[in-house]
Scaffold this motif. Structure first.
Motif, PDB file in Angstrom:
ATOM      1  N   GLU A 204       0.798  -1.125   0.106  1.00 20.50           N
ATOM      2  CA  GLU A 204      -0.048   0.124   0.199  1.00 20.50           C
ATOM      3  C   GLU A 204       0.829   1.340   0.010  1.00 20.50           C
ATOM      4  N   GLY A 205       1.942   1.104   0.656  1.00 20.73           N
ATOM      5  CA  GLY A 205       2.974   2.283   0.588  1.00 20.73           C
ATOM      6  C   GLY A 205       3.621   2.525  -0.800  1.00 20.73           C
ATOM      7  N   LEU A 206       3.577   1.756  -1.628  1.00 20.60           N
ATOM      8  CA  LEU A 206       4.195   1.923  -2.900  1.00 20.60           C
ATOM      9  C   LEU A 206       3.846   3.054  -3.685  1.00 20.60           C
ATOM     10  N   ARG A 207       2.448   3.505  -3.629  1.00 17.32           N
ATOM     11  CA  ARG A 207       1.839   4.621  -4.349  1.00 17.32           C
ATOM     12  C   ARG A 207       2.592   5.955  -3.967  1.00 17.32           C
ATOM     13  N   ASP A 208       2.625   6.228  -2.518  1.00 13.54           N
ATOM     14  CA  ASP A 208       3.157   7.597  -2.290  1.00 13.54           C
ATOM     15  C   ASP A 208       4.089   7.813  -1.363  1.00 13.54           C
ATOM     16  N   SER A 209       4.813   6.578  -1.319  1.00 13.74           N
ATOM     17  CA  SER A 209       6.144   6.707   0.132  1.00 13.74           C
ATOM     18  C   SER A 209       7.404   7.197  -0.937  1.00 13.74           C
ATOM     19  N   PHE A 210       8.325   7.405  -0.175  1.00 10.53           N
ATOM     20  CA  PHE A 210       9.635   7.721  -0.600  1.00 10.53           C
ATOM     21  C   PHE A 210      10.748   6.619  -0.069  1.00 10.53           C
ATOM     22  N   MET A 211      11.695   6.444  -0.561  1.00 10.90           N
ATOM     23  CA  MET A 211      12.614   5.360  -0.085  1.00 10.90           C
ATOM     24  C   MET A 211      13.548   6.037   0.862  1.00 10.90           C
ATOM     25  N   SER A 212      13.750   5.416   1.825  1.00 14.70           N
ATOM     26  CA  SER A 212      14.696   5.899   2.938  1.00 14.70           C
ATOM     27  C   SER A 212      16.204   5.682   2.771  1.00 14.70           C
ATOM     28  N   ILE A 213      17.001   6.526   3.261  1.00 14.48           N
ATOM     29  CA  ILE A 213      18.397   6.317   3.073  1.00 14.48           C
ATOM     30  C   ILE A 213      19.282   6.263   4.104  1.00 14.48           C
ATOM     31  N   PRO A 214      19.758   5.169   4.515  1.00 10.50           N
ATOM     32  CA  PRO A 214      19.953   4.067   3.459  1.00 10.50           C
ATOM     33  C   PRO A 214      18.545   3.113   3.683  1.00 10.50           C
ATOM     34  N   PRO A 215      18.238   2.550   2.550  1.00 13.17           N
ATOM     35  CA  PRO A 215      17.070   1.744   2.308  1.00 13.17           C
ATOM     36  C   PRO A 215      17.230   0.347   3.251  1.00 13.17           C
ATOM     37  N   ASP A 216      16.151   0.276   4.083  1.00 16.19           N
ATOM     38  CA  ASP A 216      16.380  -0.827   5.202  1.00 16.19           C
ATOM     39  C   ASP A 216      14.888  -1.513   5.431  1.00 16.19           C
ATOM     40  N   THR A 217      13.882  -1.298   5.009  1.00 17.47           N
ATOM     41  CA  THR A 217      12.739  -1.722   4.819  1.00 17.47           C
ATOM     42  C   THR A 217      12.193  -2.572   3.740  1.00 17.47           C
ATOM     43  N   LEU A 218      11.134  -3.323   4.133  1.00 22.27           N
ATOM     44  CA  LEU A 218      10.409  -4.218   2.985  1.00 22.27           C
ATOM     45  C   LEU A 218       9.887  -3.162   1.901  1.00 22.27           C
ATOM     46  N   LEU A 219       9.236  -1.940   2.172  1.00 24.10           N
ATOM     47  CA  LEU A 219       8.897  -1.194   1.403  1.00 24.10           C
ATOM     48  C   LEU A 219       9.874  -0.334   0.462  1.00 24.10           C
ATOM     49  N   ASP A 220      11.178  -0.168   1.039  1.00 26.50           N
ATOM     50  CA  ASP A 220      12.240   0.384   0.275  1.00 26.50           C
ATOM     51  C   ASP A 220      12.863  -0.715  -0.529  1.00 26.50           C
ATOM     52  N   THR A 221      12.612  -1.944  -0.133  1.00 22.87           N
ATOM     53  CA  THR A 221      13.019  -3.167  -1.065  1.00 22.87           C
ATOM     54  C   THR A 221      12.215  -3.093  -2.282  1.00 22.87           C
ATOM     55  N   LEU A 222      10.921  -2.918  -2.270  1.00 22.45           N
ATOM     56  CA  LEU A 222       9.887  -3.054  -3.315  1.00 22.45           C
ATOM     57  C   LEU A 222      10.204  -1.805  -4.092  1.00 22.45           C
ATOM     58  N   LEU A 223      10.159  -0.546  -3.572  1.00 22.76           N
ATOM     59  CA  LEU A 223      10.544   0.577  -4.147  1.00 22.76           C
ATOM     60  C   LEU A 223      11.734   0.531  -5.119  1.00 22.76           C
ATOM     61  N   LEU A 224      12.860   0.036  -4.536  1.00 19.19           N
ATOM     62  CA  LEU A 224      14.036  -0.404  -5.315  1.00 19.19           C
ATOM     63  C   LEU A 224      13.910  -1.309  -6.500  1.00 19.19           C
ATOM     64  N   ALA A 225      13.102  -2.499  -6.123  1.00 20.72           N
ATOM     65  CA  ALA A 225      13.111  -3.380  -7.199  1.00 20.72           C
ATOM     66  C   ALA A 225      12.281  -2.877  -8.393  1.00 20.72           C
ATOM     67  N   ASN A 226      11.068  -2.165  -8.029  1.00 19.79           N
ATOM     68  CA  ASN A 226      10.422  -1.528  -9.171  1.00 19.79           C
ATOM     69  C   ASN A 226      11.208  -0.527  -9.879  1.00 19.79           C
ATOM     70  N   HIS A 227      11.813   0.236  -9.289  1.00 18.19           N
ATOM     71  CA  HIS A 227      12.767   1.486  -9.917  1.00 18.19           C
ATOM     72  C   HIS A 227      13.814   0.668 -10.967  1.00 18.19           C
ATOM     73  N   LEU A 228      14.512  -0.521 -10.231  1.00 19.13           N
ATOM     74  CA  LEU A 228      15.808  -0.711 -10.964  1.00 19.13           C
ATOM     75  C   LEU A 228      15.413  -1.819 -12.082  1.00 19.13           C
ATOM     76  N   THR A 229      14.226  -2.432 -12.183  1.00 20.45           N
ATOM     77  CA  THR A 229      14.008  -3.495 -12.970  1.00 20.45           C
ATOM     78  C   THR A 229      13.847  -3.087 -14.414  1.00 20.45           C
ATOM     79  N   PRO A 230      14.427  -3.468 -15.395  1.00 20.28           N
ATOM     80  CA  PRO A 230      14.325  -2.944 -16.842  1.00 20.28           C
ATOM     81  C   PRO A 230      12.812  -3.758 -17.309  1.00 20.28           C
TER      82      PRO A 230
END
Length: 279
Positions: A204-230
């Motif tokens: 649910e947090g994917l829609r309007d959340s921002f990745m924390s620095i450094p990334p360390d949560t499941l939400l961060d993991t999903l945000l990164l995977a969505n951003h980095l996958t081609p």
């Protein structure tokens, strides 16, 4: 019925628990409900899997994929051995993957079916990459990251499965005025599928959340995977990606060589998973 009315109608049905699932989903749901108990006896899990030949075949196939058999261990030839190798959490994820795939089985429109296939490719790509991001970057349990990746677009799959009934339901929407209804639908579908609360919250947090620095949560993991996958989602909206400055921030904790290695490994793992799930 226009698009806004269609979203409102589907959301209202979802709130009342009136979700339209393919009948083939019920078997996988029974397995998920049993495996939701970590103390579920293995003989019970085996019986449930054996009762569904398709799930049994997929369980054995994925246990022999390179993703779970990188050390060259003997080939698994039975469900007991397969469950022992991949574990309950990954069996739970496999059952969820079957549910996600089955949503596309009732789509008759060729364009929608094509969109569902593209969404599946994206789903598996995010799941495979999320698993590696959990292992190497965020420290999140990699099996949880894999499962979250598999189910993170379940709301989109559900809407695709209903789009035949509501022409134009998934047309582009620059003003995004249907987002509230989509969030409700996704939340209720996840509830029906018994998605654990920490995973549901991250999705649910994917829609309007921002990745924390450094990334360390499941939400961060999903945000990164969505951003980095081609392999991008055909339903993805611009605001679901990371903000423009994030690429320079990512360089702080994933160097170019490591990222290339992770993307290549994730590509192989996604291919293995897709092959096993097509058994």
């Amino acid at each position: 019925m226009n698009k806004l009315e269609a979203y409102g109608h589907i959301a209202a049905l979802a709130i009342r628990g009136e979700l339209v699932f393919p009948t083939s989903v019920n078997a996988a749901l029974r397995v998920q409900l049993a495996l939701d108990d970590p103390d579920c006896p293995i003989d019970t899990a085996i019986s449930l899997v054996l009762a569904e030949p398709l799930l049994a075949a997929k369980t054995v196939a994925i246990s022999n994929s390179a993703m779970f058999n990188r050390a060259g261990a003997p080939v698994v030839t039975n469900v007991r051995g397969a469950i022992m190798r991949i574990g309950y959490q990954n069996l739970f994820a496999l059952a969820a993957a079957m549910v996600v795939r089955q949503f596309g089985s009732k789509i008759s429109d060729p364009a929608l079916r094509n969109k569902a296939e593209k969404l599946w490719d994206h789903t598996i790509a995010v799941a495979a990459l999320g698993r590696l991001i959990g292992r190497y970057v965020t420290g999140v349990n990699e099996d949880t990251a894999l499962f979250a990746g598999i189910v993170h677009e379940v709301g989109g799959f559900y809407l695709l499965s209903r789009a035949d009934e509501f022409p134009g339901l998934l047309d582009e929407d620059p003003e995004n005025w249907h987002s509230a209804s989509e969030e409700i639908i996704t939340r209720e579908v996840m509830r029906k599928l018994c998605i654990p609360e920490p995973v549901a919250d991250a999705i649910e947090g994917l829609r309007d959340s921002f990745m924390s620095i450094p990334p360390d949560t499941l939400l961060d993991t999903l945000l990164l995977a969505n951003h980095l996958t081609p392999v991008k989602s055909p339903l993805q909206e611009p605001q679901r990606d990371l903000p423009p400055h994030s690429d320079s921030a990512i360089d702080l904790f994933i160097d170019e060589h490591k990222l290339a290695s992770m993307l290549e490994e994730a590509k192989r793992d996604a291919a293995d998973m897709s092959a096993a799930l097509l058994v």
